[in-house]
Design an enzyme around this catalytic site. Structure first.
Site, PDB file in Angstrom:
ATOM      1  N   THR A  41       0.306  -1.212  -0.130  1.00 20.27           N
ATOM      2  CA  THR A  41      -0.083  -0.058  -0.344  1.00 20.27           C
ATOM      3  C   THR A  41       0.973   1.018  -0.376  1.00 20.27           C
ATOM      4  OG1 THR A  41      -1.666  -1.251   0.901  1.00 20.27           O
ATOM      5  CG2 THR A  41      -1.585   1.469   1.427  1.00 20.27           C
ATOM      6  N   GLY A 148      -0.339  -6.319   5.697  1.00 13.95           N
ATOM      7  CA  GLY A 148      -1.071  -5.101   5.602  1.00 13.95           C
ATOM      8  C   GLY A 148      -2.135  -4.713   6.188  1.00 13.95           C
ATOM      9  N   GLY A 185     -11.157  12.811  10.166  1.00 11.74           N
ATOM     10  CA  GLY A 185     -10.850  14.454  10.208  1.00 11.74           C
ATOM     11  C   GLY A 185      -9.360  13.407  10.588  1.00 11.74           C
ATOM     12  N   ILE A 188      -4.989  11.274   6.849  1.00 15.99           N
ATOM     13  CA  ILE A 188      -5.811  10.384   5.596  1.00 15.99           C
ATOM     14  C   ILE A 188      -6.285  11.700   4.588  1.00 15.99           C
ATOM     15  CG2 ILE A 188      -6.028   8.921   3.739  1.00 15.99           C
ATOM     16  CD1 ILE A 188      -4.894   7.073   5.727  1.00 15.99           C
ATOM     17  N   GLU A 191      -4.667  15.508   4.637  1.00  9.31           N
ATOM     18  CA  GLU A 191      -4.206  15.319   3.411  1.00  9.31           C
ATOM     19  C   GLU A 191      -4.437  15.154   1.955  1.00  9.31           C
ATOM     20  OE1 GLU A 191       0.213  12.833   5.875  1.00  9.31           O
ATOM     21  OE2 GLU A 191      -0.907  12.089   4.045  1.00  9.31           O
ATOM     22  N   LEU A 323       1.787   2.689  10.782  1.00  9.46           N
ATOM     23  CA  LEU A 323       2.145   3.087  10.101  1.00  9.46           C
ATOM     24  C   LEU A 323       3.485   2.761   9.106  1.00  9.46           C
ATOM     25  CD1 LEU A 323       3.288   5.683  12.745  1.00  9.46           C
ATOM     26  CD2 LEU A 323       1.634   6.773  11.317  1.00  9.46           C
ATOM     27  N   HIS A 448      22.818  28.297  12.194  1.00 10.21           N
ATOM     28  CA  HIS A 448      22.120  29.632  11.771  1.00 10.21           C
ATOM     29  C   HIS A 448      21.945  30.083  10.277  1.00 10.21           C
ATOM     30  CE1 HIS A 448      19.634  33.274  12.788  1.00 10.21           C
ATOM     31  NE2 HIS A 448      20.249  34.059  12.501  1.00 10.21           N
TER      32      HIS A 448
END
Length: 470
Positions: A41, A148, A185, A188, A191, A323, A448
């Site tokens: 996936t 998966g 919400g 996935i 995004e 994940l 910096h």
């Protein structure tokens, strides 16, 4: 019957990483994948393609909304969705081809077909969909289940994969939705909602809880909600979806927002993004004696071994965060255990990232979890609006939040929203891996100007030291 040291079922980030590590350790290894390409996936219809289109639409968003601020005139811009999707497909192909290369390099045999257990040491590989060819059987001392997950839905929603769709179909649209309704919400949904909102779609997000990204630190959810609203997304929080129906090219969503507050939304697409479920269909686990838990996940112990010695399971098919990098870590862990090594996975230090813009990244405990534990803690923050690098880049939305032990100053959690936080979070993981303190980060030199300085300044703030830099 061909014999192996290790057979891996599934070639996603858990399976293929496990195969690579097994090959590196000198184990005779085979990997079985039912789809034509390797990568699962994540590589085919998840992480990689979504990041490709997120990148394309982010560039478009900047060109249409921020270039003028930088003194760049970009008139008559237009987004070409089919070309974006074509580029996404090219990226996916390159990454998947790279996995094949890794298999060959590490002498891993690739078998395409549907795997199922014959017994605890034997796996049958049959042609997909009953196609041409004969089934073959393989045997191994160790078998790793890495099959998966699949998108979940709600019992009353029928996914037609045309107008009522999952993330898989949302990543393959060739027309721009006029009004995309999103159920959920979470990561996935947000995004993909960002992708289409940037291109001009009206996007409505309906979420059951009172916050977006509800499993992450609440500060992050509040900040991201504010930002996405400014980008044009609309949100209906604390709404329970009761129906999603299609009539022709119109999808109607009905939701309840209270005893007498019914919501009706009409759009041309509805993305159902309510999480994912473990995928074990067709494996014939009973023949091997492998048990599932009440949520349909493969039962494993602390070493990711199933109820049957020699059979292991990793990734989305077992407990824990779904994940890709968690699955990969587990793949390495099991491979090294099989080889007699002493690996480690620290689940508290597996970071989570939301690849919206601004990005959200998190590792360790949330403030809500520390409160629930009754833990004495300190909070340090630093806003992107005070960062010289963020000001130069015109990306001043966001902040870094650091949670530390009130007595020892050890960093317990880090939560970031802003530009490049998906990359910066790795520094926090590294520090926390060695149980570092906020003061330790304050003593480390940071180039910096950089976005990463915001992490240092938040740590200084948590340690009771005022801001030192812009």
């Amino acid at each position: 019957m061909t014999s192996y040291d290790v057979i891996i079922i599934g070639s996603g980030p858990g399976g293929y990483i496990a195969a690579v590590r097994c090959g590196q350790l000198g184990l005779k290894t085979a990997i079985i994948e039912k789809y034509p390409t390797l990568g699962g996936t994540c590589l085919n219809v998840g992480c990689i393609p979504s990041k490709a289109v997120l990148e394309s639409t982010e560039l478009y968003q900047k060109a249409t909304h921020q270039f003028a601020e930088h003194g760049i005139d970009a008139d008559n811009l237009r987004a070409d969705l089919p070309r974006m999707m074509a580029r996404k497909d090219q990226v996916v192909k390159k990454v998947c081809d790279g996995v094949v290369f890794l298999m060959k390099k590490n002498k891993v045999d690739i078998l395409h077909g549907v795997a199922s257990f014959v017994d605890a040491t034997t796996v049958q590989v049959a042609p997909v969909g009953g196609g041409a060819g004969e089934a073959q059987q393989l045997t191994a001392k160790n078998i790793i289940i890495a099959t998966g997950s699949k998108p979940s839905t709600l019992p009353f929603i029928t996914l037609d994969k045309e107008r009522i769709i999952t993330s898989t179909e949302a990543l393959a649209l060739r027309e721009l939705p006029k009004h995309l309704i999103i159920v959920g919400g979470g990561v996935i949904g947000l995004e993909l909602g960002s992708v289409y909102a940037r291109l001009g779609s009206k996007v409505s997000v309906v979420e059951y809880t009172d916050a977006i990204i509800p499993t992450m630190d609440r500060t992050m959810g509040k900040e991201l909600l504010r930002s996405l609203k400014k980008q044009g997304l609309e949100f209906y929080l604390s709404h329970r979806v009761t129906a999603v129906e299609r009539t022709g090219d119109t999808v109607t969503l009905t939701a309840q927002g209270g005893p007498s507050a019914e919501l009706k939304l009409e759009g041309d697409y509805c993305l159902v993004s309510v999480g994912r479920r473990p995928y074990t269909e067709g494996l014939n686990l009973a023949a091997a004696g492998v048990e599932l838990d009440e949520k349909g996940r493969v039962k494993v112990n602390e070493d990711l071994q199933t109820s049957v010695p020699g059979i292991w399971a990793i990734g989305d098919v077992v407990r824990g965060a779904m994940l890709a990098h968690k699955a990969s870590d587990e793949g390495v862990y099991v491979a090294e255990l099989i080889a007699g090594k002493a690996p480690e996975v620290n689940y508290l230090l597996i970071p989570g990232v939301v690849y919206t813009w601004p990005e959200v990244a998190s590792v360790g405990y949330t403030e809500e979890q520390l409160k629930e534990q009754g833990k004495a803690y300190k909070v340090g923050t630093f806003p992107y609006s005070a960062s010289g690098r963020a000001l130069a880049g015109a990306d001043t939305e966001g902040l870094v939040k650091v949670l530390t032990d009130a007595q020892t100053d050890e960093i317990l959690g880090v939560h970031m929203i802003g530009a490049r936080t998906a990359d910066i979070i790795a520094e926090a993981v590294g520090i926390m891996h060695f149980r570092g303190a906020a003061e330790d980060v304050g003593l480390m030199s940071h180039a910096h100007p950089t976005y990463a300085e915001a992490f240092k300044e938040a740590c200084l703030n948590a340690a009771g030291i005022g801001a030192l830099n812009m």
